[in-house]
Design a protein around this motif. Structure first.
Motif, PDB file in Angstrom:
ATOM      1  N   ALA A  31       0.829  -1.202   0.000  1.00  0.00           N
ATOM      2  CA  ALA A  31       0.000   0.000   0.000  1.00  0.00           C
ATOM      3  C   ALA A  31       0.865   1.254   0.000  1.00  0.00           C
ATOM      4  O   ALA A  31       0.612   2.210  -0.745  1.00  0.00           O
ATOM      5  N   GLU A  32       1.908   1.261   0.793  1.00  0.00           N
ATOM      6  CA  GLU A  32       2.791   2.426   0.832  1.00  0.00           C
ATOM      7  C   GLU A  32       3.570   2.565  -0.471  1.00  0.00           C
ATOM      8  O   GLU A  32       3.765   3.677  -0.973  1.00  0.00           O
ATOM      9  N   ALA A  33       4.026   1.453  -1.032  1.00  0.00           N
ATOM     10  CA  ALA A  33       4.768   1.518  -2.294  1.00  0.00           C
ATOM     11  C   ALA A  33       3.885   2.055  -3.407  1.00  0.00           C
ATOM     12  O   ALA A  33       4.328   2.843  -4.250  1.00  0.00           O
ATOM     13  N   PHE A  34       2.602   1.646  -3.445  1.00  0.00           N
ATOM     14  CA  PHE A  34       1.692   2.153  -4.465  1.00  0.00           C
ATOM     15  C   PHE A  34       1.505   3.659  -4.293  1.00  0.00           C
ATOM     16  O   PHE A  34       1.456   4.404  -5.263  1.00  0.00           O
ATOM     17  N   ASP A  35       1.385   4.122  -3.044  1.00  0.00           N
ATOM     18  CA  ASP A  35       1.228   5.546  -2.795  1.00  0.00           C
ATOM     19  C   ASP A  35       2.476   6.322  -3.205  1.00  0.00           C
ATOM     20  O   ASP A  35       2.393   7.371  -3.832  1.00  0.00           O
ATOM     21  N   ARG A  36       3.646   5.816  -2.866  1.00  0.00           N
ATOM     22  CA  ARG A  36       4.891   6.522  -3.173  1.00  0.00           C
ATOM     23  C   ARG A  36       5.151   6.574  -4.662  1.00  0.00           C
ATOM     24  O   ARG A  36       5.861   7.444  -5.141  1.00  0.00           O
ATOM     25  N   GLY A  37       4.596   5.578  -5.415  1.00  0.00           N
ATOM     26  CA  GLY A  37       4.827   5.563  -6.860  1.00  0.00           C
ATOM     27  C   GLY A  37       4.194   6.723  -7.582  1.00  0.00           C
ATOM     28  O   GLY A  37       4.496   6.970  -8.736  1.00  0.00           O
ATOM     29  N   GLY A  38       3.295   7.449  -6.906  1.00  0.00           N
ATOM     30  CA  GLY A  38       2.680   8.600  -7.560  1.00  0.00           C
ATOM     31  C   GLY A  38       1.506   8.202  -8.399  1.00  0.00           C
ATOM     32  O   GLY A  38       0.958   7.110  -8.322  1.00  0.00           O
ATOM     33  N   GLY A  39       1.053   9.092  -9.256  1.00  0.00           N
ATOM     34  CA  GLY A  39      -0.066   8.822 -10.135  1.00  0.00           C
ATOM     35  C   GLY A  39      -1.377   8.896  -9.390  1.00  0.00           C
ATOM     36  O   GLY A  39      -1.532   9.514  -8.356  1.00  0.00           O
ATOM     37  N   LYS A  40      -2.397   8.234  -9.925  1.00  0.00           N
ATOM     38  CA  LYS A  40      -3.728   8.309  -9.366  1.00  0.00           C
ATOM     39  C   LYS A  40      -3.820   7.680  -7.991  1.00  0.00           C
ATOM     40  O   LYS A  40      -4.694   7.993  -7.213  1.00  0.00           O
TER      41      LYS A  40
END
Length: 649
Positions: free
Chosen positions: A310-319
């Motif tokens: 979840a944190e990695a998806f958030d840090r990746g940026g985008g939507k």
């Protein structure tokens, strides 16, 4: 079909087996726009020979045009095309300046080198094939252009297909940035495979699902291995995909450990990876991730991995940015304190991000490549390719046939072991050539020239991506395309001579394939099993050492499973040979199965050590049993002893 296949001997069942999957419409469109338009343009400007050479380059590149990311397609299509251009230049030079004996010796030497290099992998195999096919064509096809011009036009034809691959969008590109649709699909497939494995834990299907997860991770690793994916990615889309791939590694590790424990899980455990897969494909927020029970080490590792994902998806940026923070997700519970300290994104930058998802830097790969080329597998393959290629060139020239180059070119495809067992290749090649020649003879009798033949080339190019699922179908389509090119080039209808050349090539390859060779047979299988054993040892040694570098552990785990998958594929092909050849690799499937269980157990040990800091008697006992089995099975299979430090681990 499955019941019939079970009743047939392996060598015949393999010949009837075809790959399944959706129609690759994007590749079909590229195939229709590749060779046909190039040939048409050449006809319109009255340079037919140039069009024939360019169309050949596009056709051979089309055979290698498989699903995957755009960045990987540059290497997959470009490297073989460059090898083919070099082969065309060398073949033209030899054909123009060397006598029959020197020409045959020169082609035999090329076969030895190309065969040994082909043992390295898929791209190297494609490069070796195009080098030899183009060399035979350059030596025997009468064309007015000089060798360097032929090479340039051949590379230009392949380059045109690469341009189409990079420029044309695919259906999935409508969702987001079309440049990364292949990478996006590959990463999403990893999360789907993790969810499928978690759903199958405690079931008989778990072993197959774990193998499917390995294949998905291999595909994603390759898809992200482009030249622009470096330590500092050039776009938010690349950063996001890299973070999402890195976040899948601890999830895959936890899922494998749970599958090893064989305790069935509630469906809730697989829901999180499924939502992550949808988020990767759509670019939309994944929403709250359901938290699995934290009752055992494997489930606690899964919960922690979901939090970090979840944190990695958030840090990746985008939507996704800011929509699924660990604090707001029900799955955001961690026994590790601050999630940022162990985030897969941060850990990935320590090692894997520096070289993209590749596991080793280039300086570490070069010795392995040299060892592969000069090892048992490379020597055996190189010897057989050289003998078949040289013998077919000598026979063809002795027959004084106008299309003598067809015989050695056909032999190259027949002697390729990565296209399947020997007898399967021969049966499919013969059947496909016969069918394709008959179909072309019918079309040639009614189609106008050259317009109808150009249209037939375009149609054949469109069918190649679908036909590659079965060797006989691919052979039939390529036969129609090649015969069309020959007739457009001004030669008479050659269907029946094409059948005769193919049958003669089949006989040569069957004879050479069963000849005794110096050293031990099955060199490719043994070499790949040896690399898999070394990778399993490195992974086990790292886990038992207590090292806290998780990025290194995940890289070693990936290497262990990847080399095992390659060994498995080689063993499956060898087991489907005729009994006279299959007996040389008997027992190797048992060794591979034991190595897979050893790597699975090592993964379970790693997860348990992370949670408790010690191993249970079940873990240590299982390791000892598997190591003992490995020694016995390798001895029965006639393999060398495993590394001593593996046995003492």
């Amino acid at each position: 079909m499955s019941r019939l296949a079970l009743a047939l001997p392996p060598w015949l069942a393999h010949a009837l087996r075809a790959q399944r999957g959706p129609v690759p419409w994007s590749a079909v469109v590229r195939g229709a726009l590749a060779a046909g338009p190039l040939l048409l343009a050449a006809v319109l400007v009255d340079r037919v020979s140039v069009g024939v050479v360019a169309a050949l380059g596009a056709m051979l590149a089309g055979i290698n045009d498989r699903p995957g990311s755009r960045r990987v397609s540059v290497k997959r299509l470009g490297v073989p095309a460059l090898a083919g251009a070099a082969g065309l230049f060398l073949g033209t030079y030899l054909g123009a300046h060397a006598g029959a004996v020197v020409l045959t010796l020169g082609l035999t030497g090329l076969g030895l080198v190309a065969g040994a290099v082909s043992a390295v992998g898929t791209v190297a195999s494609g490069a070796g094939t195009q080098l030899l096919v183009a060399a035979a064509i350059g030596a025997g096809m009468p064309l007015p252009e000089a060798g360097w011009q032929r090479a340039l036009f051949f590379a230009g034809g392949a380059g045109w297909l690469i341009v189409l691959r990079l420029a044309l969008p695919t259906p999935s590109a409508l969702v987001s940035d079309f440049r990364f649709d292949g990478e996006r699909d590959a990463v999403a497939a990893v999360y789907d495979a993790i969810a499928a494995l978690l759903s199958a834990v405690g079931d008989e299907a778990a072993t197959a699902r774990r193998a499917a997860l390995t294949a998905a991770l291999d595909h994603a690793q390759d898809a992200l291995a482009g030249p622009r994916l470096r330590r500092y990615a050039s776009s938010s889309a690349e950063r996001r995909l890299r973070a999402q791939y890195a976040a899948a590694l601890p999830l895959a590790e936890a899922a494998t450990a749970l599958a090893w424990a064989e305790d069935a899980l509630p469906e809730r455990a697989a829901e999180g990876p499924r939502r992550l897969a949808v988020a990767v494909r759509t670019g939309e927020p994944c929403g709250p991730l359901p938290a699995p029970s934290r009752s055992v080490p494997g489930l606690r590792a899964l919960d922690d991995a979901l939090l970090h994902a979840a944190e990695a998806f958030d840090r990746g940026g985008g939507k996704n940015s800011g929509t699924n923070s660990p604090k707001s997700s029900p799955g955001a519970r961690s026994s590790h304190g601050d999630a940022s300290e162990t985030s897969p994104l941060d850990l990935g930058t320590q090692r894997t991000a520096r070289y993209g998802p590749r596991l080793r830097p280039l300086r570490a790969k070069v010795p392995l490549l040299i060892r592969t080329i000069t090892g048992a597998g490379g020597r055996e393959y190189g010897f057989r390719v050289a003998l078949c290629f040289g013998a077919s060139a000598a026979v063809a020239q002795a027959l004084h046939h106008v299309h003598w180059y067809w015989l050695p070119a056909t032999t190259v495809f027949l002697v390729k072991p990565d296209l399947g067992p020997l007898v399967s290749r021969v049966l499919n090649r013969a059947a496909g050539t016969l069918f394709g020649a008959v179909v072309f003879a019918g079309f040639a009798a009614v189609l106008p020239r050259p317009e109808g033949l150009v249209a037939l080339v375009a149609l054949s190019g469109a069918l190649i991506p679908v036909a590659t699922r079965h060797f006989a179908a691919q052979t039939a389509v390529v036969t129609v395309l090649v015969l069309s090119l020959v007739m457009v080039g001004g030669d008479p209808q050659a269907s029946w001579s094409r059948i005769g050349e193919t049958l003669l090539a089949c006989a040569i390859v069957l004879l050479v394939g069963h000849l005794p060779v110096p050293g031990q047979r099955g060199g490719n299988v043994r070499a790949r099993l040896g690399r898999a054993t070394e990778a399993a040892h490195a992974y086990l040694a790292h886990v038992l050492s207590g090292a806290d570098d998780r990025a290194a552990r995940w890289a070693l785990r990936r290497e262990a499973y990847r080399t095992l998958a390659e060994a498995r594929a080689a063993i499956d092909r060898a087991s489907a040979e005729l009994p006279a050849l299959a007996r040389h690799t008997e027992g190797t499937d048992e060794v591979a199965a034991t190595l897979e269980r050893l790597v699975d157990t090592t993964t379970a040990c790693a997860v348990h050590l992370d949670d408790t800091g010690r191993l249970t008697p079940r873990h240590t006992g299982r390791l000892a049993t598997l190591l003992d089995e490995l020694v016995e099975q390798r001895e029965r299979a006639g393999l060398a002893e495993p590394p001593a430090n593996l046995l003492s681990a």
